[in-house]
Design a protein around this motif. Sequence first.
Motif, PDB file in Angstrom:
ATOM      1  N   ALA A   1       0.814  -1.217   0.000  1.00 11.49           N
ATOM      2  CA  ALA A   1       0.000   0.000   0.000  1.00 11.49           C
ATOM      3  C   ALA A   1       0.848   1.266   0.000  1.00 11.49           C
ATOM      4  CB  ALA A   1      -0.936  -0.023   1.204  1.00 11.49           C
ATOM      5  N   ASP A   2       2.138   1.171   0.416  1.00  5.50           N
ATOM      6  CA  ASP A   2       3.001   2.364   0.460  1.00  5.50           C
ATOM      7  C   ASP A   2       3.888   2.514  -0.766  1.00  5.50           C
ATOM      8  OD1 ASP A   2       1.990   2.830   2.974  1.00  5.50           O
ATOM      9  OD2 ASP A   2       3.553   1.628   3.955  1.00  5.50           O
ATOM     10  N   CYS A   3       3.721   1.681  -1.750  1.00  5.50           N
ATOM     11  CA  CYS A   3       4.622   1.689  -2.925  1.00  5.50           C
ATOM     12  C   CYS A   3       4.555   3.045  -3.647  1.00  5.50           C
ATOM     13  CB  CYS A   3       4.215   0.565  -3.872  1.00  5.50           C
ATOM     14  SG  CYS A   3       5.086   0.607  -5.435  1.00  5.50           S
ATOM     15  N   ASP A   4       5.739   3.580  -3.992  1.00  2.00           N
ATOM     16  CA  ASP A   4       5.752   4.865  -4.711  1.00  2.00           C
ATOM     17  C   ASP A   4       6.487   4.766  -6.049  1.00  2.00           C
ATOM     18  OD1 ASP A   4       8.308   4.522  -3.905  1.00  2.00           O
ATOM     19  OD2 ASP A   4       8.428   6.332  -2.661  1.00  2.00           O
ATOM     20  N   TRP A   5       6.774   3.540  -6.530  1.00  2.78           N
ATOM     21  CA  TRP A   5       7.544   3.430  -7.774  1.00  2.78           C
ATOM     22  C   TRP A   5       6.751   2.864  -8.948  1.00  2.78           C
ATOM     23  CZ3 TRP A   5       7.823  -1.691  -9.050  1.00  2.78           C
ATOM     24  CH2 TRP A   5       7.711  -2.619  -8.007  1.00  2.78           C
ATOM     25  N   THR A   6       5.509   2.451  -8.670  1.00  2.00           N
ATOM     26  CA  THR A   6       4.641   2.011  -9.773  1.00  2.00           C
ATOM     27  C   THR A   6       3.193   2.234  -9.345  1.00  2.00           C
ATOM     28  OG1 THR A   6       4.269   0.212 -11.372  1.00  2.00           O
ATOM     29  CG2 THR A   6       4.412  -0.435  -9.069  1.00  2.00           C
ATOM     30  N   PRO A   7       2.320   2.591 -10.311  1.00  2.00           N
ATOM     31  CA  PRO A   7       0.921   2.817  -9.929  1.00  2.00           C
ATOM     32  C   PRO A   7       0.288   1.549  -9.356  1.00  2.00           C
ATOM     33  CG  PRO A   7       1.362   3.677 -12.125  1.00  2.00           C
ATOM     34  CD  PRO A   7       2.574   2.888 -11.727  1.00  2.00           C
ATOM     35  N   HIS A   8      -0.512   1.738  -8.309  1.00  2.00           N
ATOM     36  CA  HIS A   8      -1.180   0.582  -7.702  1.00  2.00           C
ATOM     37  C   HIS A   8      -2.515   1.004  -7.121  1.00  2.00           C
ATOM     38  CE1 HIS A   8      -0.336   1.800  -3.495  1.00  2.00           C
ATOM     39  NE2 HIS A   8       0.712   2.393  -4.038  1.00  2.00           N
ATOM     40  N   GLU A   9      -3.350   0.016  -6.879  1.00  2.00           N
ATOM     41  CA  GLU A   9      -4.622   0.254  -6.196  1.00  2.00           C
ATOM     42  C   GLU A   9      -4.576  -0.520  -4.894  1.00  2.00           C
ATOM     43  OE1 GLU A   9      -8.050  -0.656  -8.684  1.00  2.00           O
ATOM     44  OE2 GLU A   9      -6.997   0.163 -10.428  1.00  2.00           O
ATOM     45  N   ASP A  10      -4.471   0.194  -3.805  1.00  2.00           N
ATOM     46  CA  ASP A  10      -4.417  -0.431  -2.472  1.00  2.00           C
ATOM     47  C   ASP A  10      -3.382  -1.538  -2.391  1.00  2.00           C
ATOM     48  OD1 ASP A  10      -6.489   1.225  -1.623  1.00  2.00           O
ATOM     49  OD2 ASP A  10      -7.992  -0.145  -2.421  1.00  2.00           O
TER      50      ASP A  10
ATOM     51  N   LYS B   1       8.654  -2.252 -14.982  1.00  2.00           N
ATOM     52  CA  LYS B   1       8.309  -2.757 -16.324  1.00  2.00           C
ATOM     53  C   LYS B   1       7.351  -3.948 -16.223  1.00  2.00           C
ATOM     54  CE  LYS B   1      12.343  -1.016 -18.564  1.00  2.00           C
ATOM     55  NZ  LYS B   1      13.749  -1.268 -18.795  1.00  2.00           N
ATOM     56  N   PHE B   2       6.593  -4.104 -17.281  1.00  2.00           N
ATOM     57  CA  PHE B   2       5.514  -5.088 -17.273  1.00  2.00           C
ATOM     58  C   PHE B   2       5.336  -5.580 -18.699  1.00  2.00           C
ATOM     59  CE2 PHE B   2       1.144  -5.137 -18.767  1.00  2.00           C
ATOM     60  CZ  PHE B   2       0.469  -5.981 -17.902  1.00  2.00           C
ATOM     61  N   TRP B   3       5.155  -6.872 -18.893  1.00  2.00           N
ATOM     62  CA  TRP B   3       4.824  -7.362 -20.231  1.00  2.00           C
ATOM     63  C   TRP B   3       3.960  -8.618 -20.149  1.00  2.00           C
ATOM     64  CZ3 TRP B   3       9.489  -7.920 -17.870  1.00  2.00           C
ATOM     65  CH2 TRP B   3      10.082  -9.181 -17.856  1.00  2.00           C
ATOM     66  N   LEU B   4       3.293  -8.862 -21.262  1.00  2.57           N
ATOM     67  CA  LEU B   4       2.416 -10.027 -21.381  1.00  2.57           C
ATOM     68  C   LEU B   4       3.162 -11.092 -22.171  1.00  2.57           C
ATOM     69  CD1 LEU B   4      -0.777  -8.032 -22.430  1.00  2.57           C
ATOM     70  CD2 LEU B   4      -0.163  -8.814 -20.129  1.00  2.57           C
ATOM     71  N   THR B   5       3.064 -12.330 -21.745  1.00  2.00           N
ATOM     72  CA  THR B   5       3.746 -13.406 -22.475  1.00  2.00           C
ATOM     73  C   THR B   5       2.830 -13.896 -23.607  1.00  2.00           C
ATOM     74  OG1 THR B   5       2.814 -15.178 -21.138  1.00  2.00           O
ATOM     75  CG2 THR B   5       4.842 -14.144 -20.314  1.00  2.00           C
ATOM     76  N   PRO B   6       3.387 -14.667 -24.551  1.00  2.00           N
ATOM     77  CA  PRO B   6       2.523 -15.247 -25.598  1.00  2.00           C
ATOM     78  C   PRO B   6       1.365 -16.049 -25.002  1.00  2.00           C
ATOM     79  CG  PRO B   6       4.824 -15.475 -26.212  1.00  2.00           C
ATOM     80  CD  PRO B   6       4.818 -14.924 -24.808  1.00  2.00           C
ATOM     81  N   THR B   7       1.575 -16.665 -23.842  1.00  2.00           N
ATOM     82  CA  THR B   7       0.488 -17.436 -23.226  1.00  2.00           C
ATOM     83  C   THR B   7      -0.669 -16.525 -22.809  1.00  2.00           C
ATOM     84  OG1 THR B   7       1.923 -19.253 -22.570  1.00  2.00           O
ATOM     85  CG2 THR B   7      -0.086 -18.957 -21.270  1.00  2.00           C
ATOM     86  N   TYR B   8      -0.366 -15.308 -22.376  1.00  2.00           N
ATOM     87  CA  TYR B   8      -1.454 -14.366 -22.073  1.00  2.00           C
ATOM     88  C   TYR B   8      -2.315 -14.164 -23.329  1.00  2.00           C
ATOM     89  CZ  TYR B   8      -4.042 -10.165 -20.808  1.00  2.00           C
ATOM     90  OH  TYR B   8      -5.061  -9.270 -20.537  1.00  2.00           O
ATOM     91  N   HIS B   9      -1.631 -13.886 -24.451  1.00  2.00           N
ATOM     92  CA  HIS B   9      -2.394 -13.623 -25.681  1.00  2.00           C
ATOM     93  C   HIS B   9      -3.201 -14.847 -26.097  1.00  2.00           C
ATOM     94  CE1 HIS B   9      -0.627  -9.721 -26.043  1.00  2.00           C
ATOM     95  NE2 HIS B   9       0.599 -10.202 -26.088  1.00  2.00           N
TER      96      HIS B   9
END
Length: 497
Positions: free
Chosen positions: A41-50, A367-375
């Motif tokens: 909840a205190d993270c300040d380096w990436t957007p988050h929701e709660d 950083k964030f990415w989707l793998t081929p399995t996500y697609h």
Amino acid sequence: MNNVTIAIQADAPIGTISPRLYGHFAEHLGRCCYDGLWVGADCDWTPHEDGFRTDILEALAALPTPLLRWPGGCYADHYHWRDGIGPASTRQVRLGMSCGLQVQDDNSLGTHEFLALCKRIGAEPYLAGNMGSGTPQELCDWIEYCNSSVDTTLARERAANGSAQPYGVKLWGVGNENWGCGGNYDAVTYANEYIRYATMLQHVDPTIEMVACGLEDEWNTVLMKALKRVPSLIQHISIHRYWWNGGPEIDFSDEQYYALLAEAAETEKLIISTEAILRAEMGDDHKVGIALDEWGVWHPEARGWDDGKGITPRKPTTYEQAGTLRDAIAAAIALEGFHRHCHVLSMANLAQVVNVLHAPIMTQGAKFWLTPTYHLLRLHTPHLGAEALQVQVTSPPSLPDETPAVSATASRTTDGSYAVTLINRHLTELATITLTGVTAPSVHSAQILTADHPRAVNGPEAPDNVAPVSITVEGDTVSGWSLTLPPHSIASVVFGA
Ligand code: AHR
């Protein structure tokens, strides 16, 4: 080139494809939960929701994610739910243990956080209970805490912690892999212990669905024989299937490419043999579902042990691995089997949902990415909740083992639209497809997932290297539809009014 005909048997429904067959698994292991889904909840380096990463929340909601199992895995049999409720500052800091890893676990991601995550992404929660180091009373209390509408001390505590309304969690696992990490039980002892637990849990909430720990033939037979006298105590039997034999995660040979795909196809045999035991022990009209609650590829680099076959596991062990197009094709092959057995397969959870093993979503710092399995999973979305149909594929035996390269699965929704997903496993040859039996008159969408080579991956610097693109499908309901599948590809076509 392979010329293939695919006939959809619109008058031969198999059953409904439960959205639960597209479930996921989040264990407190490596960076799946902490530093994956959960940044605090205190993270300040990436957007988050709660405390949950916004990019992950959005990707999981879009996938969709109909079901999420938590907190283990092997972790479940060390997990004490009371450690993860109440103000963050008062939570116990414990040794987090699973699969040989020992980490500091501050329990900041606990019951309320997990159930809020499920609500946010539209997932049904599946809580895996502790049998290995817990007690029936501890698990009864967790169920009462989550589900009771009677004004008890536990229900008041839940209300004080933020949820006056009961959560109504339906799915409860009674231990995990109790033949191994969950206590090294023998089958008879586990069966007796399971009956004791399940009896008590059902008193607390008679509406829950309980998942017993299964394995393979002998264990499952012993378990079901024991449960024959109390059949209402089991709703699902859990089985797990990882694929081990595909060689390196990226630099695999042609033989290893096909070996992994063949191993993925074998998953169906485990479902078939488990169903045979259920029928033999519980009768043909049994109500027990098969919960494949962990499945996917587990590459040698991501193992905590060396299998002596020449690929050294990465150190330190993180259980993270590259997810190539090959892994997505393997997953697509398994999903075809899930559809064929949707009359008895009651759930399936890919292991695991973020960063660990066959993950659809990866992160590295911000950083964030989707793998081929996500697609690949996203291409299957139209099948969720639809009626699976039999498919007859006439394809030459063009693979090295003389099996056909092309396969397909199809479903129909109540509004009369059809979804067809096709796989061309061949490494080098394309396939031309003629598709018949679809009565819906127009193509709503047609997409393909492929790349120059099945070794292709996405990564922090090239997140969209492998992503679906549109393809052309021509034809009509009378003469059929035609499309071309490039080598090592998966296509998804949706037909509607
Ligand atoms: O998913 C990793 C581990 O694999 C799980 O903790 C365990 O259930 C299985 O052996």
